[in-house]
Design a protein around this motif. Structure first.
Motif: not given
Length: 470
Positions: A347-349, A282-289
């Motif tokens: 997902x969110x950013x 998640x952090x590697x993609x700059x995302x959260x869930x």
């Protein structure tokens, strides 16, 4: 199915452990185990030297220590693993725009989609694979990869397994059945000990034997979906396309165990480890869930998922792990679990940090310092820490056997074995062991020879966390 061998599968060999050996000269050629180091820890990756002693992924670390007590047991450095993975995936994208990463260390490539690779013959494809392996080793500082090439994803993955370690295997179109025939049925994805035993009772040991069973026999034995899939794979039939990453709607990590697991504590440890990997992705993609999903497959292949939606998006491994293990607590594991997975969706950013700040009483913050193992035996060091230093090997005796550590010790900085550090005088190194308010560091990098070992107070202001070398 394709008429040409245009699907490439690359798998980095013993990836996490190999990165540690690359960056720590004193561990090269020695057994290295990466994973959870506490009393309930689970092995993530073992080097080939450790595998010779029977150490495997998903094994309890305590069992691994019993099998290979002289190994270096390290907690892992995902920043280093991600950095190496980016280099490898970048090289694969130079070949073709269709690259399907499966994890940090594994990916499919559609050679037919590349302008310079779509019309290659088998010999040039083999030369390309060797060139890619050489480039990976050069660009990553020595990491090795196994490459398989075939007419489908299934056969390409089989081919890379046949190439391990550090090799290339090309399955010539038209020889797929010949390649599969002598392999154990365990070579087919999803066939674990329970299924293998069921098939053995029918006289089925190899893929060739499996091919002799009719579809009704397999579906009767294993269920419609799995029996049909197994029937097709035994005949080399796999029509899945290589799909490049698109907009990420979910992220997940799952694993099939070598033996069914009934121990809820082991499953919780595996779920926690997977939650950390999901968090890193998640952090590697700059995302959260917002939604955590737990996937389980029972011994009889019955598969279920359970989900929980959080108040807001997060990428915090502790929050994901607490939620996943909470979902696990609702599941009956007494009959055995063969597959476990943890995923994140919604997902969110952005991250709603204030909702997920750890409580003061969070168990992760109160973990005793004796979770840290001392890898000095595997490091091959003749120099021992200065008199009075207590490394992790002696923490249990010093702190008592009750498993608790005084709050004054827990409040001090904790240093995970294997973590990068920098000392104001001695320069860069890595944590060799820690405990009882002390930390022992070996000062070396991937560009040096094995370095000296020094011990400091855990709160020494001259010592700080290091950064991953590019």
């Amino acid at each position: 199915m394709r008429r040409q061998a245009t699907v490439l599968h690359l798998d980095l060999d013993a990836f996490f452990a190999a990165v540690e050996q690359r960056d720590k000269p004193s561990l090269r050629g020695k057994p290295v185990v990466v994973g959870g180091l506490g009393a309930r820890g689970v092995v993530s990756t073992a080097s080939y030297e450790a595998r010779e002693y029977g150490v495997r992924s998903a094994m309890r670390t305590a069992e691994a220590r019993a099998r290979c007590p002289h190994a270096a047991y390290l907690s892992g450095r995902f920043d280093a693993y991600r950095a190496a993975s980016r280099v490898v995936m970048g090289r694969l994208r130079e070949i073709s725009p269709l690259v399907e990463p499966l994890s940090l260390d594994e990916a499919f490539v559609d050679l037919a989609a590349g302008e310079t690779t779509r019309d290659l013959d088998l010999e040039r494809i083999r030369l390309l694979a060797e060139q890619v392996r050489g480039d990976v080793a050069e660009r990553t500082g020595g990491l090795t990869a196994s490459v398989g090439i075939a007419s489908s994803k299934f056969l390409a993955k089989i081919a890379s397994e046949l190439a391990k370690p550090d090799g290339v295997h090309v399955v010539t179109p038209g020889t797929e059945l010949e390649v599969l025939a002598p392999l154990s049925v365990r070579a087919i994805p999803g066939v674990g000990p329970v299924t293998a035993e069921r098939l053995r009772r029918l006289g089925v040991h190899t893929v060739a034997d499996l091919r002799g069973l009719d579809l009704p026999d397999l579906t009767s034995l294993l269920g419609s979906a799995y029996g049909t899939s197994l029937h097709a794979l035994a005949r080399g039939e796999d029509h899945r396309a290589v799909v490049a990453e698109r907009e990420t709607k979910s992220l997940s990590v799952e694993d099939t165990f070598e033996t069914d697991i009934t121990d809820r504590r082991i499953l919780a440890d595996v779920a926690t480890m997977m939650s950390r990997r999901v968090s890193e992705r998640l952090r590697g993609n700059g995302m959260s869930g917002r939604t955590v999903t737990l996937k389980i497959r029972h011994h009889d292949f019955e598969t279920h998922t359970r989900s929980a939606t959080l108040a807001g998006p997060t990428d915090d491994a502790r929050v994901i792990a607490r939620t996943a293990t909470g979902l696990l607590a609702e599941i009956d594991t007494s009959s055995g679990i063969r597959l476990l997975g943890v995923g994140m969706s919604g997902m969110a950013d952005w991250v709603q940090d204030d909702l997920f700040a750890p409580d003061d009483d969070d168990p992760a913050d109160d973990a005793p310092a004796d979770d840290h193992a001392d890898p000095r035996e595997a490091a091959g060091a003749d120099d021992r820490p200065p008199s009075g230093a207590t490394t992790a090997a002696g923490v249990d005796a010093a702190a008592g056997t009750g498993g608790s550590t005084p709050r004054t010790l827990r409040a001090r900085p904790r240093w995970s074995p294997g973590a990068d550090v920098v000392h104001a005088e001695h320069g860069p190194g890595w944590v060799w062991g820690s405990g009882i308010g002390r930390v022992t560091v070996r000062f070396e990098t991937r560009h040096t020879g094995p370095g000296p070992v020094r011990t400091f107070d855990a709160d020494d202001p001259s010592l700080r966390p290091g950064t991953v070398e590019p």
